[in-house]
Design an enzyme around this catalytic site. Structure first.
Site, mmCIF file in Angstrom:
data_model
loop_
_atom_site.group_PDB
_atom_site.id
_atom_site.type_symbol
_atom_site.label_atom_id
_atom_site.label_comp_id
_atom_site.label_asym_id
_atom_site.label_seq_id
_atom_site.Cartn_x
_atom_site.Cartn_y
_atom_site.Cartn_z
ATOM 1 N N SER A 25 -9.554 1.614 3.142
ATOM 2 C CA SER A 25 -8.819 2.274 2.170
ATOM 3 C C SER A 25 -7.932 1.428 1.385
ATOM 4 O O SER A 25 -7.252 2.002 0.545
ATOM 5 C CB SER A 25 -7.983 3.262 3.050
ATOM 6 O OG SER A 25 -7.278 2.760 4.121
ATOM 7 N N LYS A 28 0.957 -1.011 -0.131
ATOM 8 C CA LYS A 28 0.023 -0.036 -0.067
ATOM 9 C C LYS A 28 0.948 1.256 0.062
ATOM 10 O O LYS A 28 1.998 1.330 0.651
ATOM 11 C CB LYS A 28 -1.012 0.050 1.240
ATOM 12 C CG LYS A 28 -2.023 1.214 1.501
ATOM 13 C CD LYS A 28 -2.718 0.857 2.663
ATOM 14 C CE LYS A 28 -3.741 1.822 2.634
ATOM 15 N NZ LYS A 28 -4.744 1.471 4.109
ATOM 16 N N SER A 67 -9.848 -0.917 7.059
ATOM 17 C CA SER A 67 -9.148 -0.701 5.793
ATOM 18 C C SER A 67 -8.235 -1.878 5.401
ATOM 19 O O SER A 67 -8.129 -1.939 4.310
ATOM 20 C CB SER A 67 -8.197 0.288 5.830
ATOM 21 O OG SER A 67 -8.797 1.466 6.083
#
Lengths: 501, 95
Positions: free
Chosen positions: A154, A79, A178
């Site tokens: 997210s 990420k 997330s």
């Protein structure tokens, strides 16, 4: 087919020199070329750097060096929230400009030491604030199961890249769901460790008392392997906890006899989709048939988790994001004096969701409102945590749906922040309580065919029990083996030659 | 605990975020809804409850006080938007 193998099966083939780390990476790069134009899981990637890492590993294998590394040659996506030395870091935002990380996050150091090829910058909601990856300044990511839907957030890029086979596994961060929510929406395994289990050094901070790093994988065994690699205390993160790291793989013995699993009655909410409920009910029956005892429990303050979270997380974010001021790094807007420079830089650099949360956080911490909002939320947090600790005196784990519905449409909730916040209803309390949670695939909706996630919540540092239950369930079902239509390929995507990663 | 006296312009200034008039309008309305939702917490009796700042209670985490290598000067300035003579330059503060 590489995409059906676990880490241990793949690393064994690399050690036997049946396949090279370079070939495994190439399969991922080929896949990225084929599908990322459609799903946009990556903000950027550095193929030359990844090839150099893979070639180094192959040279070491040829010399017989480090053959027992648990992630030898595994391509792990990151990420865009983790620092990787000499690689860009944007956190899904414009405000970091052309930032290049001057050091490695502790989890990155650990991945490299375990033999991984650390690869790519995976898309995310800006500063991890969002549940759909639509707030990224770099465009949205599409769900590999249905390109008209969001992948969750997210960590949407991480989930989509694993589901689509562009990487073998990925790391994300989970502040209110997330990791677990996008894992559920994309049909992979996603684990949020107990607060303090994994170092946060080199993870861009969103809400420091809630953030944790965790893995996205295609199966539970790989999640166990990856968690063991990244866990443990770190002198550079004073909130990491000095607890022994168990051998999570050993816990995967399939034996659920006598385990007690709690079903919270507060999670039977009106917004729960009928197909999601039915899939989770069937999963619960499956757990019972595997020997677990399921009983109803109560978490009386569950209904207050979202309101508590949307005070505490923005409050911490407003403090953490004060560092993005245009002075020491990132973009800088014009200003006649430093104050004007700060306001303009932050006004132009941050997107709408980040501004909303910074302003909300500033308000709940401001003089005259602190006691009414922030302090009250911290007290309700105590009650939420106590509910869980009391429940765990009776049960070994708690089972819920990961999300109230399957993946929603692009744009469906983006104009109504409150509706977006409420899509995290089942995942948020885990972070407030500081416990651990995992999402595993447990079925599909009928039309369109979208993955459904089963969430298991565990005691503080009870990851081994969670992985044991999740693994026994997974091995008795075949949901995790189903790949999205995109990943199954067709036409000229090259999966027929067995190189799909 | 009322969201009604929420002044988006004032709080945005405290947060050092410049907003356009359009943003003031949209964000102000959205934050009003969110604050109304948060009001919901007033229903909880917290009179006998201690606050939780961190899920894992840890106090005074110590490590040996030993000098460690730090980021080299050049690396620290590498991402600076306006590095001058080994320093971070900013607009003039005092005339």
């Amino acid at each position: 087919m590489l995409n059906q193998l676990t880490f241990s099966e793949l690393t064994a083939r690399i050690v036997q020199r049946e396949i090279s780390a370079r070939a495994v990476l190439q399969a991922c790069l080929d896949r990225l070329t084929q599908v990322d134009g459609q799903i946009h899981a990556f903000i950027s990637h550095d193929a030359a750097d990844a090839r150099a890492q893979a070639d180094r590993l192959d040279a070491e294998v040829a010399r017989g060096v480090g053959l027992d590394r648990p992630l030898l040659g595994m391509v792990i996506g990151l990420k865009d929230v983790f620092a990787v030395q000499d690689q860009p870091l944007h956190c899904g935002s414009k405000i970091l400009g052309n930032f290049i990380s001057p050091y490695d996050a502790t989890v990155v150091t650990k991945l490299k030491a375990a033999g991984a090829v650390v690869f790519g910058r995976l898309n995310m909601d800006e500063f991890a604030m969002g549940s759909s990856t639509e707030t990224s300044a770099f465009g949205l990511t599409r769900n590999p199961w249905d390109l008209t839907r969001i992948p969750g957030g997210s960590s949407g890029g991480s989930a989509a890249a694993v589901a689509a086979g562009e990487v073998i596994a990925a790391l994300g961060s989970d502040t209110g769901g997330s990791i677990r929510q996008p894992a559920a929406f994309c049909g992979c395994v996603g684990l949020k460790p107990t607060y303090g289990r994994v170092s946060r050094y080199g993870l861009v901070a969103f809400a420091s008392s809630l953030d944790q790093v965790g893995p996205f994988t295609r199966n539970v065994q790989d999640a166990a392997t990856l968690l063991k690699v990244i866990s443990g205390p770190d002198p550079r993160d004073a909130t990491s906890v000095d607890q022994p790291v168990p051998d999570y793989l050993q816990a995967l013995d399939g034996d659920l006899q006598g385990l007690r699993i709690g079903l919270p009655r507060e999670f039977q909410i009106p917004g729960l989709d009928a197909e999601v409920k039915s899939a989770v009910d069937q999963a619960i029956q499956q757990l019972q048939s595997l020997g677990a005892r399921v009983e109803e429990i109560s978490l009386p303050h569950a209904d207050y988790a979202a309101a508590t979270y949307y005070i505490i997380a923005p409050a911490e974010a407003s403090a953490n994001l004060a560092r993005f001021d245009g002075i020491r790094y990132g973009m800088r807007a014009e200003g006649n004096d430093p104050l004007e420079l700060y306001c303009n830089t932050r006004g132009q650099g941050f997107g709408a969701e980040v501004k909303r949360r910074i302003i909300l956080g500033t308000y709940v911490l401001s003089s005259g409102y602190y006691d009414a909002y922030y302090l009250r939320a911290q007290k309700v947090r105590t009650l939420i945590r106590q509910d869980f600790l009391q429940a765990f005196e009776r049960v070994d784990a708690i089972v819920t749906p990961t999300t109230p519905t399957a993946a929603f449409k692009i744009g469906e909730k983006s104009s109504d922040p409150l509706q977006m916040y409420l899509s995290d209803a089942f995942t948020i309390s885990c972070n407030l309580a500081g416990i651990c949670g995992i999402s595993v695939p447990c079925g599909f909706t009928r039309s369109p065919r979208l993955p459904i996630g089963l969430q298991l919540l565990g005691k503080p540092f009870g990851e081994a029990t969670l992985l044991k239950i999740a693994h026994a369930y997974e091995q008795s079902t075949s949901w995790h083996k189903v790949r999205p239509p995109l990943a199954a390929g067709g036409g000229a995507d090259g999966t027929g030659d067995g190189r799909s990663c | 605990m009322a969201g009604t006296d929420f002044d988006v312009k004032y709080v945005a200034h405290l947060a050092r975020v410049a907003l356009t008039p359009e943003e003031e309008k949209t964000l102000g309305a959205q934050l009003g809804h969110i604050l109304n939702f948060i009001e919901h917490l007033k229903a909880v009796d917290v009179s006998q409850v201690q606050p939780t700042a961190h899920a894992v209670p840890a106090v005074n985490v110590m490590r040996p006080d030993v000098v460690q290598p730090s980021l080299p000067h050049e690396a620290a300035l590498h991402n600076a938007p306006w590095p001058v003579a080994g320093l971070f330059a900013v607009p003039k503060i005092i005339e």
